[in-house]
Design an enzyme around this catalytic site. Structure first.
Site, PDB file in Angstrom:
ATOM      1  N   LYS A 101       6.513  43.746  67.817  1.00 59.84           N
ATOM      2  CA  LYS A 101       6.187  44.434  67.769  1.00 59.84           C
ATOM      3  C   LYS A 101       7.925  44.929  67.533  1.00 59.84           C
ATOM      4  O   LYS A 101       8.575  46.128  66.633  1.00 59.84           O
ATOM      5  CB  LYS A 101       5.889  45.446  69.133  1.00 59.84           C
ATOM      6  N   ASP A 247      10.091  39.988  81.418  1.00 62.72           N
ATOM      7  CA  ASP A 247       8.344  39.826  80.102  1.00 62.72           C
ATOM      8  C   ASP A 247       7.823  37.964  80.573  1.00 62.72           C
ATOM      9  O   ASP A 247       7.558  37.947  79.361  1.00 62.72           O
ATOM     10  CB  ASP A 247       8.560  40.236  78.878  1.00 62.72           C
ATOM     11  N   ASP A 264      12.820  34.981  73.964  1.00 65.16           N
ATOM     12  CA  ASP A 264      12.265  36.256  73.932  1.00 65.16           C
ATOM     13  C   ASP A 264      12.604  36.761  75.240  1.00 65.16           C
ATOM     14  O   ASP A 264      12.581  37.141  76.559  1.00 65.16           O
ATOM     15  CB  ASP A 264      11.425  36.380  73.886  1.00 65.16           C
TER      16      ASP A 264
END
Length: 318
Positions: A101, A247, A264
């Protein structure tokens, strides 16, 4: 696990005992220079494109671009010997490894003409394609920009503001990867950052097959326990730097040659500066432990309550 020279990141202060060992915040790194509505990096890139149209020779071997190594923020020392730094090198885009995204990850080859070179993961953050960045408000708490105009543009999600957000994510991820790699944390080596693109060590095979995500695996009991211990070690290293992943899940952990690797990290949270730091830390533990429990690891082994307390103490929240 790789071993690197340890750099002390603490910075003296006169406020409290905790601040006597304050870890660097996101605003301690270099801010992207800007003029007008374009980032300075984008202005330089466009200028270079115009210049190249008149002066550049044809790219060799079907490459997509000449290396931009000399114009980029470069990775930390000691630099691995596989990093290609010669300015005669070229970059060839070999296709998409992952879409997301906020960013896409491409497989890139950097090589000198006539040589094999090295495979890299090129993470490219999007800006104008999206009206806002997924989840950015909570993660950006505790980070400061140096100019109020930039803060207003980011809050208003103007075209300029979205570009700033994209670059802010790239700057943040490159900084935290550099910091963690230097202390020996299991993260890919950050080769360079240029604008909203980060080039990273490619974790995978020489044929371009990427290392599997933890979520793709069905480990046997002994391997499962070993991977959990590796995950705990990684969490402890992050907490020791005052960070939570923010996350963490089985989808942003790779297993490369038997080693668990953390990826990430643009939203990595400074648990001291962010008022929700404890929450992010506990959520990382809960998400990860849930996956291991689902694969058969006993809750007695994970003992998440004790682990969260240990991480809070390591981060200076105790």
């Amino acid at each position: 696990m790789r071993e690197h020279d340890f750099d002390e990141f603490s910075d003296a202060s006169d406020y409290t005992d905790r601040r006597m060992r304050r870890r660097p915040g996101y605003d301690d790194g270099p801010a992207p220079a800007r003029r007008g509505r374009l980032t300075e990096a984008e202005r330089v890139r466009l200028s270079q494109l115009r210049e190249d149209a008149y002066t550049e020779t044809e790219l060799p071997d079907g490459a997509d671009r000449w290396t931009n190594w000399d114009d980029a923020d470069q990775g930390p020392h000691p630099r691995p010997d596989w990093v290609v730094t010669e300015l005669a090198a070229v970059d060839t885009d070999l296709g998409v490894l992952k879409t997301g995204k906020e960013a896409d990850v491409h497989l890139l080859r950097r090589n000198l003409p006539g040589e094999d070179g090295v495979l890299l993961a090129a993470k490219r953050y999007r800006s104008d394609e999206h009206k806002l960045f997924h989840r950015d408000a909570g993660y950006l708490e505790g980070r400061r920009m140096r100019r109020s105009r930039e803060m207003r543009a980011m809050a208003g999600r103007t075209s300029f503001g979205r570009n700033l957000i994209a670059e802010q994510w790239a700057v943040a991820e490159f900084a935290v990867l550099s910091r963690l790699w230097t202390i020996g944390a299991p993260v890919p080596y950050p080769v360079q950052r240029h604008g909203t693109e980060i080039l990273l060590e490619f974790l995978g095979e020489s044929d371009g097959t990427a290392a599997p995500r933890l979520a793709q695996l069905r480990p046997e009991p002994d391997e499962l326990a070993d991977l959990w211990e590796q995950a705990v070690s990684a969490l402890e290293l992050l907490a020791g730097q005052g960070l939570a992943h923010g996350d963490l899940s089985a989808y942003n952990l790779l297993v490369h040659e038997g080693h668990l690797m953390v990826i990430d990290l643009p939203q990595a949270v400074d648990v001291i500066a962010n008022p929700r730091g404890r929450e992010f830390l506990a959520r990382d533990v809960a998400n990860l432990a849930g996956w291991f429990h689902g694969r058969g690891l006993s809750e007695r082994v994970t003992d998440t309550d004790d682990l969260v307390r240990e991480l809070e103490n390591a981060a200076g929240l105790g």
